[in-house]
Write a protein that holds these residues in place. Structure first.
Motif, short mmCIF file in Angstrom:
data_model
loop_
_atom_site.label_atom_id
_atom_site.label_comp_id
_atom_site.label_asym_id
_atom_site.label_seq_id
_atom_site.Cartn_x
_atom_site.Cartn_y
_atom_site.Cartn_z
N PHE A 1 13.81 -6.54 -3.12
CA PHE A 1 12.80 -6.02 -3.59
C PHE A 1 12.83 -6.87 -5.27
O PHE A 1 14.00 -6.46 -5.33
CB PHE A 1 12.31 -4.78 -3.36
N SER A 22 10.10 -6.88 -5.22
CA SER A 22 9.78 -7.82 -4.08
C SER A 22 11.01 -7.59 -3.18
O SER A 22 12.15 -7.10 -3.47
CB SER A 22 9.79 -9.27 -4.52
N SER A 23 11.13 -8.33 -2.02
CA SER A 23 12.34 -8.21 -1.10
C SER A 23 12.68 -9.53 -0.46
O SER A 23 11.58 -10.50 -0.05
CB SER A 23 11.90 -7.20 0.09
N LEU A 27 12.05 -8.14 7.81
CA LEU A 27 11.36 -6.68 7.92
C LEU A 27 11.45 -5.91 9.08
O LEU A 27 10.82 -6.27 10.26
CB LEU A 27 9.82 -7.09 7.82
N ILE A 33 12.07 -0.68 4.32
CA ILE A 33 10.88 -1.21 3.41
C ILE A 33 9.79 -0.30 3.24
O ILE A 33 9.23 -0.25 2.06
CB ILE A 33 10.69 -2.43 3.80
N ILE A 37 7.62 0.70 -0.26
CA ILE A 37 6.33 0.70 -0.27
C ILE A 37 5.78 1.94 -0.69
O ILE A 37 5.01 1.90 -1.69
CB ILE A 37 5.70 0.25 1.19
N ILE A 49 6.98 -8.45 -1.32
CA ILE A 49 7.81 -8.45 -0.23
C ILE A 49 7.79 -9.72 0.40
O ILE A 49 6.82 -10.44 0.75
CB ILE A 49 7.32 -7.32 0.85
N GLU A 56 6.76 -5.89 10.70
CA GLU A 56 5.91 -6.45 9.41
C GLU A 56 4.12 -5.70 9.72
O GLU A 56 3.71 -5.29 8.72
CB GLU A 56 5.74 -7.84 9.77
N PHE A 71 2.60 -9.14 0.39
CA PHE A 71 3.51 -9.58 1.32
C PHE A 71 3.33 -11.09 1.00
O PHE A 71 2.57 -11.72 1.51
CB PHE A 71 3.05 -9.29 2.86
#
Length: 195
Positions: A1, A22-23, A27, A33, A37, A49, A56, A71
């Motif tokens: 992230f 971000s990442s 997922l 994650i 969020i 992300i 996901e 995303f």
């Protein structure tokens, strides 16, 4: 992230309006994650992300309707590098054995906000290359985000720390450790053997 920024020194320490997280993770549920969020939503921090995976759809449902959560899906490696190099900070919410993405973020000169567990304890230097949140909860993570001041971290410190994990450094350290073991007396059970 990652948290997006203009440059390393143009950012306001508490204004997240132009900064994004971000990442570049797979997922998967164990990556936590969902904590990122939820924490980013609580604090009002935009989150980007990168990646895809089995978790996901659950993560998209958790973020549904929030314009601060984006995303990006699977993006080319050069775009991942660009995301990481221009971020405000890399978020590492999982407890992993090592966590290479946090080291890669530091190699790009970015600080890390990580869960204080697993490999992050070894790869992130608190107050120098990043900060920790102590409990694996969205509340603890949100507190770390709220108190985060990107201006106190210097990109050169992050890069220097990441260099500790470079492949050449690892090979040299391993060879030195093996050589050191060969120079030590060994106990074969009934006698000590000196090489």
């Amino acid at each position: 992230f990652f948290f997006k920024q203009k440059t390393a020194y143009e950012i306001s320490t508490r204004d997240w309006s132009s900064d994004v997280c971000s990442s570049d993770l797979r997922l998967e549920a164990f990556k936590r994650i969902d904590l990122a969020i939820t924490a980013c939503r609580r604090v009002g921090v935009p989150l980007r992300i990168v990646g895809t995976g089995v978790d996901e759809s659950r993560l998209r449902a958790l973020a549904a309707g929030d314009p601060l959560i984006t995303f990006l899906g699977a993006i080319p490696d050069d775009a991942v590098v660009r995301e990481m190099a221009t971020c405000r900070a890399f978020l590492h919410p999982a407890e992993e054995d090592f966590g290479i993405a946090a080291v890669e973020a530091q190699a790009a000169g970015r600080p890390v906000i990580a869960y204080a567990g697993g490999g992050a304890i070894e790869t992130v230097i608190e107050g120098v290359t990043g900060t920790f949140f102590r409990e694996p909860t969205a509340e603890s993570f949100a507190d770390a985000l709220s108190g985060f001041d990107a201006g106190r971290y210097h990109p050169d410190d992050a890069r220097a720390n990441a260099a500790r994990f470079a492949p050449d450094r690892f090979r040299y350290g391993l060879a030195a450790a093996v050589a050191d073991l060969g120079a030590r007396p060994r106990n074969t059970g009934s006698e000590v053997v000196v090489p």
